[in-house]
Design a protein around this motif. Structure first.
Motif, PDB file in Angstrom:
ATOM      1  N   LYS A 158       0.835  -1.200   0.000  1.00  0.00           N
ATOM      2  CA  LYS A 158       0.000   0.000   0.000  1.00  0.00           C
ATOM      3  C   LYS A 158       0.866   1.245   0.000  1.00  0.00           C
ATOM      4  O   LYS A 158       2.059   1.226   0.360  1.00  0.00           O
ATOM      5  CB  LYS A 158      -0.951   0.013   1.187  1.00  0.00           C
ATOM      6  N   LEU A 159       0.212   2.319  -0.412  1.00  0.00           N
ATOM      7  CA  LEU A 159       0.829   3.646  -0.451  1.00  0.00           C
ATOM      8  C   LEU A 159       0.085   4.561   0.493  1.00  0.00           C
ATOM      9  O   LEU A 159      -1.141   4.596   0.499  1.00  0.00           O
ATOM     10  CB  LEU A 159       0.770   4.221  -1.867  1.00  0.00           C
ATOM     11  N   VAL A 160       0.834   5.301   1.295  1.00  0.00           N
ATOM     12  CA  VAL A 160       0.294   6.437   2.037  1.00  0.00           C
ATOM     13  C   VAL A 160       1.005   7.673   1.498  1.00  0.00           C
ATOM     14  O   VAL A 160       2.241   7.722   1.473  1.00  0.00           O
ATOM     15  CB  VAL A 160       0.514   6.301   3.553  1.00  0.00           C
ATOM     16  N   ALA A 161       0.229   8.624   1.014  1.00  0.00           N
ATOM     17  CA  ALA A 161       0.802   9.842   0.442  1.00  0.00           C
ATOM     18  C   ALA A 161       0.252  11.052   1.176  1.00  0.00           C
ATOM     19  O   ALA A 161      -0.932  11.096   1.535  1.00  0.00           O
ATOM     20  CB  ALA A 161       0.481   9.946  -1.046  1.00  0.00           C
ATOM     21  N   THR A 162       1.104  12.053   1.396  1.00  0.00           N
ATOM     22  CA  THR A 162       0.675  13.279   2.074  1.00  0.00           C
ATOM     23  C   THR A 162       1.339  14.487   1.454  1.00  0.00           C
ATOM     24  O   THR A 162       2.473  14.406   0.952  1.00  0.00           O
ATOM     25  CB  THR A 162       0.995  13.237   3.573  1.00  0.00           C
ATOM     26  N   THR A 163       0.621  15.597   1.481  1.00  0.00           N
ATOM     27  CA  THR A 163       1.180  16.872   1.029  1.00  0.00           C
ATOM     28  C   THR A 163       1.505  17.797   2.200  1.00  0.00           C
ATOM     29  O   THR A 163       1.867  18.958   1.980  1.00  0.00           O
ATOM     30  CB  THR A 163       0.203  17.573   0.064  1.00  0.00           C
ATOM     31  N   PHE A 164       1.344  17.315   3.438  1.00  0.00           N
ATOM     32  CA  PHE A 164       1.765  18.127   4.584  1.00  0.00           C
ATOM     33  C   PHE A 164       3.240  18.487   4.439  1.00  0.00           C
ATOM     34  O   PHE A 164       4.064  17.656   4.040  1.00  0.00           O
ATOM     35  CB  PHE A 164       1.547  17.384   5.898  1.00  0.00           C
ATOM     36  N   ARG A 165       3.568  19.720   4.795  1.00  0.00           N
ATOM     37  CA  ARG A 165       4.956  20.206   4.709  1.00  0.00           C
ATOM     38  C   ARG A 165       5.664  19.904   6.029  1.00  0.00           C
ATOM     39  O   ARG A 165       5.686  20.724   6.946  1.00  0.00           O
ATOM     40  CB  ARG A 165       4.964  21.700   4.399  1.00  0.00           C
ATOM     41  N   LEU A 166       6.264  18.738   6.104  1.00  0.00           N
ATOM     42  CA  LEU A 166       6.799  18.242   7.366  1.00  0.00           C
ATOM     43  C   LEU A 166       8.276  18.539   7.547  1.00  0.00           C
ATOM     44  O   LEU A 166       8.839  18.207   8.599  1.00  0.00           O
ATOM     45  CB  LEU A 166       6.574  16.721   7.449  1.00  0.00           C
ATOM     46  N   HIS A 167       8.904  19.167   6.567  1.00  0.00           N
ATOM     47  CA  HIS A 167      10.358  19.371   6.620  1.00  0.00           C
ATOM     48  C   HIS A 167      10.730  20.846   6.696  1.00  0.00           C
ATOM     49  O   HIS A 167      11.820  21.231   6.281  1.00  0.00           O
ATOM     50  CB  HIS A 167      11.013  18.734   5.390  1.00  0.00           C
ATOM     51  N   GLN A 168       9.854  21.676   7.244  1.00  0.00           N
ATOM     52  CA  GLN A 168      10.120  23.111   7.276  1.00  0.00           C
ATOM     53  C   GLN A 168      11.124  23.506   8.351  1.00  0.00           C
ATOM     54  O   GLN A 168      11.797  24.525   8.241  1.00  0.00           O
ATOM     55  CB  GLN A 168       8.814  23.874   7.501  1.00  0.00           C
ATOM     56  N   GLU A 169      11.228  22.693   9.397  1.00  0.00           N
ATOM     57  CA  GLU A 169      12.136  23.003  10.497  1.00  0.00           C
ATOM     58  C   GLU A 169      12.970  21.773  10.825  1.00  0.00           C
ATOM     59  O   GLU A 169      12.724  20.673  10.307  1.00  0.00           O
ATOM     60  CB  GLU A 169      11.348  23.447  11.729  1.00  0.00           C
ATOM     61  N   ALA A 170      13.928  21.955  11.699  1.00  0.00           N
ATOM     62  CA  ALA A 170      14.770  20.835  12.117  1.00  0.00           C
ATOM     63  C   ALA A 170      13.912  19.773  12.800  1.00  0.00           C
ATOM     64  O   ALA A 170      12.821  20.068  13.306  1.00  0.00           O
ATOM     65  CB  ALA A 170      15.867  21.333  13.059  1.00  0.00           C
ATOM     66  N   PRO A 171      14.391  18.517  12.824  1.00  0.00           N
ATOM     67  CA  PRO A 171      13.603  17.429  13.423  1.00  0.00           C
ATOM     68  C   PRO A 171      13.164  17.739  14.857  1.00  0.00           C
ATOM     69  O   PRO A 171      13.965  18.203  15.677  1.00  0.00           O
ATOM     70  CB  PRO A 171      14.558  16.233  13.374  1.00  0.00           C
ATOM     71  N   ASP A 172      11.894  17.516  15.114  1.00  0.00           N
ATOM     72  CA  ASP A 172      11.291  17.610  16.443  1.00  0.00           C
ATOM     73  C   ASP A 172      11.251  19.021  17.017  1.00  0.00           C
ATOM     74  O   ASP A 172      10.965  19.197  18.200  1.00  0.00           O
ATOM     75  CB  ASP A 172      11.987  16.674  17.434  1.00  0.00           C
ATOM     76  N   VAL A 173      11.498  20.038  16.197  1.00  0.00           N
ATOM     77  CA  VAL A 173      11.306  21.409  16.668  1.00  0.00           C
ATOM     78  C   VAL A 173       9.817  21.722  16.750  1.00  0.00           C
ATOM     79  O   VAL A 173       9.353  22.332  17.711  1.00  0.00           O
ATOM     80  CB  VAL A 173      12.036  22.398  15.737  1.00  0.00           C
ATOM     81  N   ASP A 174       9.071  21.272  15.736  1.00  0.00           N
ATOM     82  CA  ASP A 174       7.619  21.479  15.715  1.00  0.00           C
ATOM     83  C   ASP A 174       6.943  20.196  16.174  1.00  0.00           C
ATOM     84  O   ASP A 174       6.957  19.180  15.455  1.00  0.00           O
ATOM     85  CB  ASP A 174       7.163  21.834  14.310  1.00  0.00           C
ATOM     86  N   PRO A 175       6.321  20.195  17.359  1.00  0.00           N
ATOM     87  CA  PRO A 175       5.679  18.964  17.846  1.00  0.00           C
ATOM     88  C   PRO A 175       4.605  18.430  16.908  1.00  0.00           C
ATOM     89  O   PRO A 175       4.415  17.215  16.806  1.00  0.00           O
ATOM     90  CB  PRO A 175       5.074  19.387  19.189  1.00  0.00           C
ATOM     91  N   LEU A 176       3.891  19.326  16.214  1.00  0.00           N
ATOM     92  CA  LEU A 176       2.838  18.852  15.317  1.00  0.00           C
ATOM     93  C   LEU A 176       3.434  18.128  14.125  1.00  0.00           C
ATOM     94  O   LEU A 176       2.925  17.077  13.707  1.00  0.00           O
ATOM     95  CB  LEU A 176       1.968  20.016  14.852  1.00  0.00           C
TER      96      LEU A 176
END
Length: 922
Positions: A889-907
Motif C-alpha cells: 500500500k501507499l500512504v501519500a501526504t502533502t503536509f509540509r513536514l520538513h520546514q524546520e529541524a527534526p522535532d522542533v515542531d511537535p505537530l
C-alpha cells in the motif's frame, strides 16, 4: 426630465397631510400575459419566484380617492425609490419620468387630471446588458451588488399622496458645527414666499433649547443659530436634537417640516480618525444591506433596530454600507441607537460620460436626502476600481480627483474616500488611506503578517504614482475589508414549509462553482463527513468557530501595528451564497458573537504566541502587545496572565489613545497525560481592580515521545533518512524495512508496492501526477504516440495511485476569500493530535500548499485521512490518502513536514508518527 430627488416628508402634520399607497398593486411584467398582484414596497423579484432574476420592464397600477377637503391644495405623488427608470401616469396621462433606482422623487399632479377615483400607473424599467435605442444599459447605471446577487427592480420604497401648500418647504439642510454649538440652516421653498419661518429646537432631554422667528423672502433662506451649549452625538451617546420649522405667509401658517440632527465633528488628524476631538479606533463591518428574503428592502423597522443592537453587542462602532443607498430608516436607526455609517455610491460597470454623470447625480441626491444624519461620517465614491480604470486612464484619475474636491466642498462635515482600494488598484486623492486584502490565518499566516506590516508602514502600493495623485502620507490607515468564511446553518434559513430560500439555487457561476449552497447536505453525506465531524450541524458549528479563530488572529495582528487606525470586517451578515457574515441572512448571530468583543474593542491584548504547539516542559513565549485603541490606559494598570500552573502580572505604563505597548512573557508548558489544547489567559486590570480587557491564546501541548517504538525504515532521500533517524527510527535496507519513505514514486516503486512494499510518500514535486515517470498516451485516436507532442494524455485515474497533484496557490484551494475548510481525522493513528477536526493555528507551519484531487466521493469514507472542502462543501481534495495495491500500500501526504529541524515542531513530529503508523498498520 427627472424630478428632483428629495427626502420624503416625515409624519403627517396639520399643515401637510398624506395617505399611503403602500399595499397591493396590480402588476404585469413584460413577460406576463395577464395582470397579477404585487406587494408595494418590494422589488418585483421578491414577489414572484419566476421573476427572481429578471430584468426588463413592469407596470404597476392601483386606484386612489382623494379626501374632499384636499380639493384646494396642491397634490403630489411621492416615491421613496423605484428601480431604475420610472414613468408615472395619472388617469392615463404621463406626469413625469425619473431615472435612478435608489433615491426619492415626486411629481405634482395637475388638478385637471384628478377625478373622484383616480388610477396611478408606474412603468418601472431595470435595463439589462442589451443596449436598446434609449441608450439604457445596466453597465452604465449605478447598480451596486445587483451584479453579484441578482437584479432588483420595481417600486421598493413607500409611495404616498401628499396634500400641501404650493409654497411649501422643499428641503432643509442642517450643518451642526461642534464644538461651536452653531447650527447653519439652509431652507429651500418650492416657490417664492414672503413671510417668516418659525424655528423650534428640542434638545436630547426633550426640552426646548431655541425658539425664534426668521424673516423668509424669496425661495431660499440661509441662517445660523447659536446655542449656549450642546451635547455631542457619538455611538456611545447618540444625542439627537429635533428642529421644527413652520413657514408662514400673510400671518398664516402654511407648511411645516421636522428633522433630527446631531452635533459632532468627524475628522482626520495626526494620521488618525477623530470624533468630537478625540481619537477614534474604527471597528466596522461591511454591510451589504440585504435582508432575509434575499433582497435589499428592509422588512421592518424592528429588524433594522435588532440588527444594529446585535452589531453594537459584538463591539462594532461603524457599518460600511456597501455600494448601496439604503432605505432612509437605516440611517434613522443608526442616528437614534448610535452607530457610525460609512456610505458609498452604488457602482457602475462601465465608465462613460453618461455613467460618470449618473454617479455625480446620485451623489447629489444622496446629499439631498441623507445629509442631515449625524451617523454618516464617510463617503466613498468608487469601490475597488469597479467601473473605473484608475491605474490605466489618466482622464478617470482626473475625474475622481475632481469628484473628491467637489464633494469636500459640498459636505465639509464628512471625510471622502476616492477609491476604496484593493490589489492592484490604488488611491488618487483621499482623506483616508484604506485598503482591502483577504487571507486566512491558517493557510496564509505569513502573508497576512507581511501585508499588515507593510500597510502599517504606509506602503507605496496603496497610492498611484501618476501626476494626478495627491498624497500627504498623513491619511489615516484603515484596513477596510478583510474577513474569513464561515457558513450558516441551512436549517435556520429554510421557509416554514421546509423549502430552501430561492437564492440557494444560485452561486454556481461564482468561485469556480464552490459558492452554490443548494445540496450541501447531500454533498456532506456523499463525502461521509459525518465520520469526521458528526452531523452537518456540528460541522457548521466547527466552521463558525474556525471563522472566529481566523478573525481573532487577524484582528490581533492589526492591533499590534499602532499606525493602523481601524478596520472593516467582511461582513455583518451573509449575503446569499457569500458565507462570511457575523450573522446569517436571518440575523442569527454566529456562535462566536459573545466572544468577539474581546478583540473587537478599544483596549485589546494581542497574545503573539511564538508557537502554537509546544512540548510539556518546553518554553512557551508570548510577544504580548496591548493596544489602547481610542481610549487611554490609566497609570497603575497591569497585565495579569495565567498558563497552566504558572501565573504572573506585569505593570503597564499609562497609555494615550492609539498606542501599542509590548509586554513579552516567557513561561513553561505543564506536563500533560495526553496531548491537549491549553489556553493561556490574559487580562488588563485597572488600578481599581476592574477588568479593562481580556483575551486568550490556545496552544497544543504534547507529551514526550520516549515511549514510542522505533520503526525500521528505508529511504532514497538523505534528508528524510537523517530526520527519521533523529526522531529515533532505524534506517535499514529496503528488504528489511517496515516502510519505504520517498518524495516521489515511479513505475518501479509501484511494482514494489504491488509486490508487498509499504510506501510513505512525502510529496515534494511539481503539480501533475503523484508519480515521476511519463504518463501513458491515449490509444488509437492519438495522432502521435510519441510522449513529446501530439495526442491526448490519459487522466491520472489510469495510472496508480490515480490522483492529481494541484498547487493551492493561484487556485480555488488557496483559501484567500471563499473558505477552505481543512481537516484531519483525530481518531486512530492521529488520535494523539489534539483539537480538530479543522486545522488550528498550530498547523500554519505544516499546512499543505498542494492538494491531491480527482478522488471519488466514496474514497472519503476512510481512505482519505486529511482533506479539504471549499465553500458550501465543494471541491473535495486530500492531504493524506491511504491506498492499497496488490499486497502492499501507499500512504501519500502533502503536509509540509520538513520546514524546520527534526522535532522542533511537535505537530510535524506527531503527523510523522501518525503517517508511519498508518503506513505500517495491516
Amino acid at each position: 426630465m427627472n424630478a428632483y430627488s428629495q427626502s420624503l416628508a416625515p409624519a403627517n402634520t396639520p399643515l401637510r397631510e398624506t395617505f399611503s399607497l403602500d399595499g397591493t398593486w396590480e402588476f404585469r411584467h413584460e413577460t406576463d400575459r395577464a395582470w397579477r398582484h404585487a406587494k408595494v414596497p418590494a422589488h418585483w423579484q421578491a414577489c414572484f419566484e419566476d421573476l427572481a432574476v429578471s430584468f426588463g420592464s413592469a407596470t404597476y397600477r392601483r386606484t386612489f380617492t382623494l379626501p374632499a377637503e384636499w380639493s384646494a391644495r396642491e397634490i403630489a405623488i411621492r416615491f421613496g425609490a423605484v428601480s431604475d427608470l420610472a414613468t408615472v401616469s395619472i388617469n392615463g396621462t404621463e406626469i413625469g419620468r425619473h431615472e435612478g433606482g435608489y433615491l426619492p422623487f415626486e411629481f405634482v399632479i395637475p388638478p385637471a387630471l384628478l377625478k373622484a377615483e383616480n388610477t396611478v400607473e408606474v412603468l418601472a424599467c431595470l435595463p439589462d446588458a442589451y443596449r436598446d435605442e434609449s441608450g439604457a444599459d445596466f453597465a452604465e447605471i449605478p447598480h451596486g451588488k445587483q451584479s453579484w446577487y441578482g437584479p432588483q427592480g420595481g417600486i421598493w420604497q413607500s409611495v404616498l399622496i401628499e396634500a400641501r401648500d404650493p409654497a411649501h418647504i422643499s428641503s432643509l439642510r442642517l450643518d451642526p458645527i461642534w464644538p461651536e454649538a452653531r447650527l447653519d440652516l439652509k431652507a429651500r421653498f418650492a416657490s417664492m414666499v414672503a413671510g417668516s419661518l418659525k424655528i423650534e429646537i428640542i434638545g436630547p432631554q426633550g426640552m426646548p433649547v431655541f425658539t425664534g422667528n426668521i424673516p423668509a423672502a424669496g425661495n431660499t433662506l440661509d441662517h445660523s443659530i447659536q446655542l449656549d451649549s450642546v451635547a455631542p452625538w457619538s455611538p456611545d451617546s447618540p444625542n439627537l436634537y429635533t428642529i421644527t420649522t413652520i413657514l408662514s405667509a400673510d400671518g398664516v401658517e402654511i407648511d411645516s417640516r421636522q428633522e433630527s440632527f446631531g452635533f459632532r465633528r468627524f475628522e482626520a488628524k495626526d494620521g488618525f480618525l477623530h470624533l468630537n476631538g478625540k481619537p477614534l479606533y474604527l471597528r466596522a463591518a461591511l454591510d451589504q444591506d440585504y435582508y432575509p428574503d434575499g433582497f435589499g428592502a428592509p422588512p421592518s423597522l424592528d429588524l433594522l433596530e435588532d440588527q444594529l443592537r446585535k452589531a453594537k453587542a459584538m463591539g462594532l462602532n461603524c457599518l460600511r454600507c456597501h455600494i448601496k443607498v439604503p432605505d432612509p430608516r437605516y440611517y434613522e436607526v443608526a442616528d437614534r441607537l448610535g452607530m457610525l455609517i460609512w456610505s458609498e455610491i452604488p457602482n457602475i460597470e462601465t465608465f462613460t460620460p453618461a455613467s460618470a454623470e449618473r454617479l455625480r447625480t446620485t451623489m447629489e441626491g444622496i446629499l439631498a436626502r441623507d445629509g442631515n444624519h449625524p451617523s454618516i461620517v464617510i463617503w466613498t465614491l468608487i469601490n475597488e476600481d469597479w467601473g473605473t480604470r484608475l491605474r490605466e486612464a489618466a482622464e478617470q484619475r482626473q475625474w475622481i480627483s475632481d469628484m473628491v474636491d467637489w464633494l469636500r466642498v459640498e459636505d465639509p462635515l464628512r471625510l471622502v474616500v476616492d477609491n476604496s482600494a484593493c490589489f492592484p488598484n490604488v488611491h488618487v486623492k483621499t482623506d483616508i488611506n484604506d485598503y482591502h486584502f483577504y487571507r486566512t490565518a491558517v493557510d496564509r499566516r505569513e502573508e497576512w503578517d507581511t501585508l499588515c506590516r507593510e500597510f502599517a508602514g504606509n506602503a507605496d502600493w496603496t497610492f498611484s504614482t501618476e501626476k494626478e495623485a495627491v498624497r500627504t502620507r498623513k491619511e489615516p490607515l484603515v484596513l477596510s475589508e478583510f474577513g474569513v468564511w464561515g457558513l450558516p446553518d441551512p436549517a435556520r434559513l429554510r421557509e416554514k414549509n421546509g423549502r430552501d430560500p430561492w437564492w440557494m439555487a444560485y452561486g454556481a457561476t461564482w468561485a469556480d462553482g464552490t459558492a452554490l449552497p443548494q445540496g450541501i447536505e447531500a454533498r456532506f453525506r456523499e463525502l461521509a463527513l459525518e465520520k469526521v465531524f458528526g452531523d452537518l450541524g456540528r460541522f457548521i458549528e466547527k466552521v463558525q468557530w474556525y471563522q472566529y479563530m481566523n478573525l481573532k488572529y487577524e484582528i490581533e495582528v492589526i492591533r499590534t501595528h499602532a499606525p493602523i487606525g481601524g478596520y472593516v470586517i467582511t461582513e455583518l451578515t451573509d449575503v446569499h451564497w457569500e458565507g462570511n457574515g457575523l450573522m446569517d441572512m436571518a440575523r442569527n448571530p454566529r456562535v462566536f458573537a459573545k466572544a468577539l468583543p474581546a478583540v473587537n474593542s478599544d483596549i485589546v491584548i494581542a497574545p503573539g504566541a511564538a508557537r502554537h504547539a509546544v512540548y510539556e516542559g518546553q518554553t512557551a513565549s508570548f510577544d504580548i502587545k496591548v493596544s489602547s485603541g481610542g481610549t487611554a490606559l490609566p497609570e497603575g494598570s497591569r497585565l495579569v496572565w495565567e498558563f497552566g500552573a504558572e501565573k504572573g502580572e506585569i505593570p503597564l505604563p499609562a497609555m494615550a489613545p492609539m498606542q501599542v505597548h509590548n509586554a513579552p512573557i516567557t513561561t513553561t508548558a505543564d506536563a500533560v497525560p495526553v496531548p491537549a489544547i491549553q489556553k493561556a489567559r490574559f487580562q488588563v486590570v485597572s488600578p481599581d481592580g476592574s477588568v479593562l480587557s481580556q483575551n486568550f491564546e490556545s496552544l497544543a501541548v504534547y507529551g514526550k515521545r520516549d515511549a514510542l517504538p522505533p520503526i525500521r525504515f528505508a529511504s532514497n532521500d538523505d534528508g528524510i533518512s537523517e530526520r527519521l533517524s533523529a526522531l529515533g527510527h532505524v534506517s535499514v535496507s529496503p528488504h528489511e524495512a517496515d516502510v519505504f519513505i520517498t518524495k516521489d514514486i515511479d513505475a518501479d516503486r509501484v511494482e514494489a508496492i504491488h509486490s508487498g512494499q509499504r510506501v510513505l510518500q512525502i510529496v515534494d514535486k511539481d503539480p501533475g501526477r503523484l508519480r515521476d515517470d511519463a504518463p501513458p498516451r491515449d490509444g488509437p485516436m492519438s495522432i502521435e504516440i510519441d510522449p513529446g507532442a501530439g495526442g491526448m494524455v490519459s487522466g491520472p485515474y489510469f495510472s496508480f495511485p490515480g490522483y492529481n497533484l494541484v498547487n493551492r496557490h493561484k487556485s480555488i484551494w488557496r483559501g484567500d476569500w471563499v473558505g477552505n475548510f481543512s481537516w484531519l481525522r483525530r481518531g486512530g493513528v492521529f488520535a494523539h493530535v489534539p483539537g480538530g477536526p479543522l486545522f488550528d493555528l498550530s498547523f500554519t507551519g505544516v499546512t499543505p500548499h498542494q492538494v491531491m484531487a480527482g478522488l471519488r466521493p466514496w474514497e472519503f469514507q476512510g481512505r482519505v485521512h486529511a482533506g479539504v472542502v471549499i465553500g458550501w462543501v465543494h471541491k473535495p481534495a486530500a492531504f493524506i490518502i491511504e491506498k492499497r495495491l496488490g499486497r502492499g500500500k501507499l500512504v501519500a501526504t502533502t503536509f509540509r513536514l520538513h520546514q524546520e529541524a527534526p522535532d522542533v515542531d511537535p505537530l510535524a513530529t506527531a503527523l510523522y508518527d501518525g503517517l508511519l503508523a498508518l503506513a505500517t498498520r495491516p
